[in-house]
Design an enzyme around this catalytic site. Structure first.
Site, mmCIF file in Angstrom:
data_model
loop_
_atom_site.group_PDB
_atom_site.id
_atom_site.type_symbol
_atom_site.label_atom_id
_atom_site.label_comp_id
_atom_site.label_asym_id
_atom_site.label_seq_id
_atom_site.Cartn_x
_atom_site.Cartn_y
_atom_site.Cartn_z
ATOM 1 N N THR A 128 0.826 -1.216 0.000
ATOM 2 C CA THR A 128 0.000 0.000 0.000
ATOM 3 C C THR A 128 0.862 1.270 0.000
ATOM 4 O OG1 THR A 128 -1.607 -1.237 1.282
ATOM 5 C CG2 THR A 128 -1.884 1.151 1.244
ATOM 6 N N THR A 172 7.653 -10.126 -1.537
ATOM 7 C CA THR A 172 8.074 -11.366 -0.871
ATOM 8 C C THR A 172 7.993 -12.559 -1.821
ATOM 9 O OG1 THR A 172 5.820 -11.797 -0.119
ATOM 10 C CG2 THR A 172 7.267 -10.616 1.408
ATOM 11 N N GLY A 208 4.730 2.276 11.362
ATOM 12 C CA GLY A 208 4.468 1.017 12.059
ATOM 13 C C GLY A 208 5.633 0.573 12.918
ATOM 14 N N CYS A 250 0.423 7.934 9.576
ATOM 15 C CA CYS A 250 -0.555 8.806 8.900
ATOM 16 C C CYS A 250 -1.246 9.720 9.916
ATOM 17 C CB CYS A 250 -1.576 7.972 8.154
ATOM 18 S SG CYS A 250 -2.314 6.651 9.125
ATOM 19 N N HIS A 286 -1.061 7.698 19.624
ATOM 20 C CA HIS A 286 -1.030 8.678 18.523
ATOM 21 C C HIS A 286 -0.558 10.048 18.976
ATOM 22 C CE1 HIS A 286 -4.100 5.583 17.685
ATOM 23 N NE2 HIS A 286 -3.549 5.618 16.491
ATOM 24 N N GLY A 287 -1.127 10.523 20.114
ATOM 25 C CA GLY A 287 -0.770 11.869 20.570
ATOM 26 C C GLY A 287 0.701 11.959 20.930
ATOM 27 N N HIS A 327 -9.396 8.494 8.204
ATOM 28 C CA HIS A 327 -9.512 8.731 9.648
ATOM 29 C C HIS A 327 -10.096 10.134 9.836
ATOM 30 C CE1 HIS A 327 -6.638 5.473 10.299
ATOM 31 N NE2 HIS A 327 -5.632 6.153 9.811
#
Ligand SMILES: NC(=O)c1ccc[n+]([C@@H]2O[C@H](COP(=O)([O-])OP(=O)(O)OC[C@H]3O[C@@H](n4cnc5c(N)ncnc54)[C@H](OP(=O)(O)O)[C@@H]3O)[C@@H](O)[C@H]2O)c1
Length: 346
Positions: A13, A36, A114, A144, A197-198, A223
């Site tokens: 992606t 892969t 990630g 993101c 996230h914060g 989101h």
């Protein structure tokens, strides 16, 4: 000046989008992308003319491509031997396993959101800390969500000098091409409080005090962040001047929801598809102008994030930061975005 040779390890992606964005730039070249094993995504790489490599050096895995009739140039080591910098776009937490390979090959490396900040001890968002990343061996382009928060909070922080933020991340359950994740008929709160996230914003701008909550909802396209920011006294900002500040901020779109019939993420993404970027991507953060309100010193607003694409141009700017070829983040952002626009208008 020679073009920067860029390898993309993981052509999923994020990787396929980064490859196109790099291909669009005059100062960079895609020297190879990896998969892969044979799958439909290999054909996209071959159609684009990107040399295809295997994520592994195992001869059996490399020969599986040939058996499937797909030309494969070799394993990851072969690709790293011709690269100046590798953008690791492997699945979350998998990238960490690749770090030693990049170090051993002496190749600069960029991970994605990630991975943990601690993997490289450095993170990146163009508007936050391009300068701190100049010449570094490795870094991480933040997720993101963190990219989205940074785009609107950092200009505010710079205007005010301090900022206390509480936000709720309403997260898409899965990407459109992902059939494995959910929920499909539920709202799932993240019970680890505060959510990561914060605090991740503080990896690129430590001065912002921020906490977040998160819930996953059954949608695939965006989101939404509901943000409450406390500004310091006597900052002199108004609702209108904050909107104006964001209008002048790169990669932020501020539009009326009601006036434009853009009141949900569905219409925002339909507008993005009209813009004509591949995959219907929206690199910009979308802020609903009629959802911005300063009450006393407390600012309320909503923003929407196209999770698959807001980090894509950031990876391009990050390559220039690591290679030390562009010291001014605004100039890099302008060049990146202009090149991408030309690429998709051809
Ligand atoms: N998707 C998002 O919305 C989003 C947004 C921002 C950041 N991110 C972050 O970006 C990273 C990539 O996510 P993604 O959504 O692009 O994942 P993805 O769609 O699953 O793609 C991952 C790619 O990595 C390849 N891969 C698998 N194992 C690998 C390995 N050991 N080494 C190198 N490549 C390997 C896969 O190969 P095959 O195709 O052969 O399976 C695939 O092409 C993650 O850190 C994620 O958290 C994702």
């Amino acid at each position: 000046m020679n073009a920067i040779n860029v390898a993309i390890n993981g052509y999923g992606t994020i990787g396929k989008r980064v490859a196109d964005a790099v291909d669009a730039q005059e100062d960079m070249e895609v020297v190879g992308v990896t998969k892969t094993a044979p799958s439909f995504g290999c054909n996209l790489a071959i159609r684009k003319g990107f040399p295809l490599y295997c994520t592994s050096d195992d001869p059996k895995r490399i020969s599986a491509f040939e058996k499937a009739g797909i030309e494969c140039q070799g394993g990851l080591s072969d690709l790293l031997s011709i690269a100046d910098v590798v953008v690791d776009c492997s699945p979350g937490k998998v990238g960490a396993e690749n770090l030693d390979k990049y170090k051993d090959a002496g190749v600069k490396h960029i991970f994605q959101g990630g991975e943990e900040h601690s993997l490289t001890g450095l993170s990146y968002t163009s508007c936050a800390n391009h300068y701190e990343n100049l010449g570094a061996d490795g870094t991480r382009v933040v997720s993101c969500n963190t990219t989205g928060l940074s785009r609107t909070l950092i200009p505010l922080f710079e205007a005010c000098g301090s900022l206390k933020v509480e936000c709720t991340m309403i997260r898409r359950a899965a990407d459109p091409g992902d059939s494995k994740k959910g929920p499909i008929n539920a709202i799932k709160p993240v019970l680890k409080i505060p959510s990561h996230h914060g605090s991740d914003v503080m990896t690129v701008k430590s001065g912002i005090e921020i906490n977040s909550l998160a819930v996953a909802v059954p949608t695939t396209i965006m989101h939404v962040h509901a943000i409450v920011a406390d500004l310091p006294d006597n900052h002199g900002l108004t609702t209108e001047s904050i909107v104006e500040l964001w209008r002048e901020t790169p990669r932020v779109i501020v539009m009326l929801g009601e006036g434009n019939r853009l009141t949900t993420t569905a219409e925002v993404m339909e507008m993005a598809r009209d813009m004509g970027r591949k995959w219907g991507d929206l690199h910009e953060i979308f802020v609903w102008e009629d959802g911005v309100k300063l009450v006393g010193n407390r600012l309320y607003y909503f923003q929407a994030i196209h999770q698959e694409s807001d980090v894509i141009p950031e990876n391009v700017d990050c390559i220039r930061a690591l290679m030390g070829t562009e010291h001014d983040w605004r100039s890099s952002v302008a060049n990146t975005d202009a090149a991408i626009s030309r690429y998709y208008s051809l």
